[in-house]
Design a protein around this motif. Structure first.
Motif, PDB file in Angstrom:
ATOM      1  N   ASN A 188      -1.243 -10.811  -2.588  1.00 12.89           N
ATOM      2  CA  ASN A 188      -0.953 -10.360  -1.363  1.00 12.89           C
ATOM      3  C   ASN A 188      -1.083  -8.803  -1.514  1.00 12.89           C
ATOM      4  O   ASN A 188      -0.398  -8.091  -2.171  1.00 12.89           O
ATOM      5  CB  ASN A 188       0.244 -10.725  -0.691  1.00 12.89           C
ATOM      6  CG  ASN A 188       0.523 -12.117  -0.527  1.00 12.89           C
ATOM      7  OD1 ASN A 188      -0.449 -12.946  -0.219  1.00 12.89           O
ATOM      8  ND2 ASN A 188       1.688 -12.717  -0.915  1.00 12.89           N
ATOM      9  N   VAL A 189      -1.926  -8.221  -0.710  1.00 13.87           N
ATOM     10  CA  VAL A 189      -2.116  -6.783  -0.281  1.00 13.87           C
ATOM     11  C   VAL A 189      -1.128  -6.801   0.895  1.00 13.87           C
ATOM     12  O   VAL A 189      -1.479  -7.189   1.747  1.00 13.87           O
ATOM     13  CB  VAL A 189      -3.296  -6.165  -0.332  1.00 13.87           C
ATOM     14  CG1 VAL A 189      -3.287  -4.758   0.074  1.00 13.87           C
ATOM     15  CG2 VAL A 189      -3.991  -6.356  -1.588  1.00 13.87           C
ATOM     16  N   ALA A 226      -7.174   1.238  -0.749  1.00 15.40           N
ATOM     17  CA  ALA A 226      -8.336   0.558  -1.929  1.00 15.40           C
ATOM     18  C   ALA A 226      -7.964   0.535  -3.131  1.00 15.40           C
ATOM     19  O   ALA A 226      -8.231  -0.378  -3.868  1.00 15.40           O
ATOM     20  CB  ALA A 226      -9.548   1.811  -1.808  1.00 15.40           C
ATOM     21  N   ASN A 227      -6.851   1.373  -3.620  1.00 16.89           N
ATOM     22  CA  ASN A 227      -6.348   1.172  -5.058  1.00 16.89           C
ATOM     23  C   ASN A 227      -5.541  -0.007  -5.039  1.00 16.89           C
ATOM     24  O   ASN A 227      -5.308  -0.832  -6.121  1.00 16.89           O
ATOM     25  CB  ASN A 227      -5.412   2.307  -5.282  1.00 16.89           C
ATOM     26  CG  ASN A 227      -6.425   3.584  -5.856  1.00 16.89           C
ATOM     27  OD1 ASN A 227      -7.750   3.454  -6.100  1.00 16.89           O
ATOM     28  ND2 ASN A 227      -5.920   4.924  -5.858  1.00 16.89           N
ATOM     29  N   GLY A 238     -11.107   5.696   6.553  1.00 19.81           N
ATOM     30  CA  GLY A 238     -12.419   5.068   6.442  1.00 19.81           C
ATOM     31  C   GLY A 238     -13.189   6.686   6.079  1.00 19.81           C
ATOM     32  O   GLY A 238     -12.836   7.499   6.176  1.00 19.81           O
ATOM     33  N   PRO A 239     -14.352   5.723   6.080  1.00 21.85           N
ATOM     34  CA  PRO A 239     -14.783   4.606   5.705  1.00 21.85           C
ATOM     35  C   PRO A 239     -14.166   4.061   4.366  1.00 21.85           C
ATOM     36  O   PRO A 239     -13.948   4.764   3.406  1.00 21.85           O
ATOM     37  CB  PRO A 239     -16.474   4.559   5.554  1.00 21.85           C
ATOM     38  CG  PRO A 239     -16.683   5.700   5.291  1.00 21.85           C
ATOM     39  CD  PRO A 239     -15.654   6.766   5.642  1.00 21.85           C
ATOM     40  N   ILE A 240     -14.007   2.847   4.282  1.00 23.59           N
ATOM     41  CA  ILE A 240     -13.662   2.035   3.304  1.00 23.59           C
ATOM     42  C   ILE A 240     -14.224   0.738   2.821  1.00 23.59           C
ATOM     43  O   ILE A 240     -14.836   0.062   3.563  1.00 23.59           O
ATOM     44  CB  ILE A 240     -12.102   1.675   3.430  1.00 23.59           C
ATOM     45  CG1 ILE A 240     -11.405   1.044   2.190  1.00 23.59           C
ATOM     46  CG2 ILE A 240     -11.784   0.713   4.528  1.00 23.59           C
ATOM     47  CD1 ILE A 240     -10.020   1.179   2.304  1.00 23.59           C
ATOM     48  N   LYS A 241     -14.484   0.508   1.412  1.00 32.90           N
ATOM     49  CA  LYS A 241     -15.180  -0.689   0.803  1.00 32.90           C
ATOM     50  C   LYS A 241     -14.126  -1.417   0.163  1.00 32.90           C
ATOM     51  O   LYS A 241     -13.451  -1.004  -0.786  1.00 32.90           O
ATOM     52  CB  LYS A 241     -16.430  -0.259   0.091  1.00 32.90           C
ATOM     53  CG  LYS A 241     -16.943  -1.487  -0.371  1.00 32.90           C
ATOM     54  CD  LYS A 241     -18.489  -0.881  -1.090  1.00 32.90           C
ATOM     55  CE  LYS A 241     -19.521  -0.266  -0.324  1.00 32.90           C
ATOM     56  NZ  LYS A 241     -20.633  -0.059  -1.110  1.00 32.90           N
ATOM     57  N   VAL A 263       0.809  -1.172   0.034  1.00 34.85           N
ATOM     58  CA  VAL A 263      -0.072  -0.150  -0.085  1.00 34.85           C
ATOM     59  C   VAL A 263       0.726   1.367  -0.050  1.00 34.85           C
ATOM     60  O   VAL A 263       0.456   2.305  -0.457  1.00 34.85           O
ATOM     61  CB  VAL A 263      -1.107  -0.021   1.173  1.00 34.85           C
ATOM     62  CG1 VAL A 263      -2.069  -1.271   1.187  1.00 34.85           C
ATOM     63  CG2 VAL A 263      -0.279  -0.008   2.545  1.00 34.85           C
ATOM     64  N   LYS A 264       2.019   1.081   0.369  1.00 30.93           N
ATOM     65  CA  LYS A 264       3.001   2.452   0.283  1.00 30.93           C
ATOM     66  C   LYS A 264       3.466   2.783  -0.932  1.00 30.93           C
ATOM     67  O   LYS A 264       3.555   3.826  -1.264  1.00 30.93           O
ATOM     68  CB  LYS A 264       4.247   2.210   1.326  1.00 30.93           C
ATOM     69  CG  LYS A 264       3.935   1.987   2.976  1.00 30.93           C
ATOM     70  CD  LYS A 264       5.019   2.506   3.464  1.00 30.93           C
ATOM     71  CE  LYS A 264       4.640   2.322   5.255  1.00 30.93           C
ATOM     72  NZ  LYS A 264       5.847   2.634   6.113  1.00 30.93           N
TER      73      LYS A 264
END
Length: 231
Positions: A44-45, A30-31, A55-58, A12-13
Motif C-alpha cells: 500500500n502507498v 514518486a519515491n 506535478g507533473p508525475i509519472k 508518503v510523509k
C-alpha cells in the motif's frame, strides 16, 4: 496474506511529503511508489489527508506485485501554469502497471487559466494541454471513489488498457471549459464504468478506435454551472 494483517504501507510523509498545499510533493509520492514497486508482495502507498501540490508525475510500472494507492482524503492540486507540463501530456500519468488499485483522492487540475489558452478548436492541436489522469497499458486494475475537478483537458484518458474498472467516480468542470471530456477510452478491452457522476464542458464518456467490451452503467451526465473552486 495472513488473516487480519494488511500489506505493508509506504506512507508518503515518511518520504518527505509536506501536504501543506505549497510545497511540491511530487518527489515524495514518486519515491514511495518506486519503493513499493520493488516489493515482491502486495503493498500500500498511503497518502494521508492533506493538500498536495503535485506535478507533473509519472507512476510507472511494471511492478513485482499488486499495489494499492490509498488516498481517501487527499486533495491533489496541479500547477495552474500550462508550461510546467512540457515534459508530458498528463498530470498524473499511470503507465504499464498490472494489479493496480487507486482508492479515493480529489484531483484538482486548476484548469481555469488553461481553458483561456486552449485554441485547439482552431488549430486542431490539443496535445499541449495536460489530462488529469492518464492511464496507459494498465491491466487488471480498479479506480474507486476518485474525484476529478477542473482538468485542463480530458479528465481521464484510458488507452491500451485491459480489464480496468472505474467505479464511484465524480468528475466536474464548468460548462465553459473546452475539451474537458469526462472519460475517454481508446484501444482498450474490458473497461467497466459503474456509478459515475460526470458534469463537464464536453463529452461525458467518449470512445475512440479499438475499444472493445466496454460496459457503462449507472452514469449520470450533465453540465456544471460553475467551477467547484469558485462556488
Amino acid at each position: 496474506m495472513v488473516a487480519g494483517k494488511r500489506a505493508a504501507d509506504f506512507d508518503v510523509k515518511k518520504y518527505g511529503a509536506k501536504a501543506d498545499g505549497k510545497s511540491d510533493d511530487s518527489t515524495a509520492i514518486a519515491n514511495a511508489w518506486k519503493e513499493a514497486c520493488k516489493s515482491t508482495r502486495p503493498r500500500n502507498v498511503v497518502i494521508p489527508k492533506g493538500n498536495y501540490l503535485v506535478g507533473p508525475i509519472k507512476i510507472q510500472g511494471p511492478c513485482q506485485a499488486p499495489i494499492t494507492i490509498r488516498a481517501d482524503q487527499a486533495h491533489f492540486m496541479a500547477p495552474a501554469d500550462v508550461s510546467k507540463f512540457k515534459s508530458q501530456n498528463g498530470w498524473f500519468s499511470f503507465q504499464s502497471i498490472n494489479g493496480f488499485t487507486l482508492l479515493g483522492g480529489i484531483f484538482d487540475g486548476q484548469g481555469q487559466i488553461a481553458w483561456k489558452q486552449n485554441d485547439c478548436a482552431k488549430t486542431g492541436k490539443c496535445g499541449s494541454m495536460p489530462i488529469n489522469l492518464s492511464l496507459n497499458k494498465i491491466t487488471n486494475s480498479i479506480l474507486q471513489d476518485v474525484t476529478s475537478l477542473d482538468s485542463k483537458l480530458f479528465h481521464m484518458n484510458v488507452l491500451n488498457c485491459k480489464n480496468v474498472t472505474l467505479q464511484h467516480i465524480k468528475i466536474s468542470a464548468p460548462e465553459e471549459s473546452l475539451n474537458t471530456d469526462g472519460i475517454h477510452i481508446g484501444r482498450s478491452n474490458g473497461i467497466n464504468i459503474s456509478g459515475a457522476d460526470i458534469k463537464t464542458g464536453d463529452d461525458c464518456v467518449s470512445l475512440g478506435d479499438g475499444s472493445q467490451q466496454v460496459n457503462i452503467e449507472k452514469v449520470s451526465c450533465g453540465r456544471a454551472m460553475a467551477s467547484p473552486s469558485e462556488a
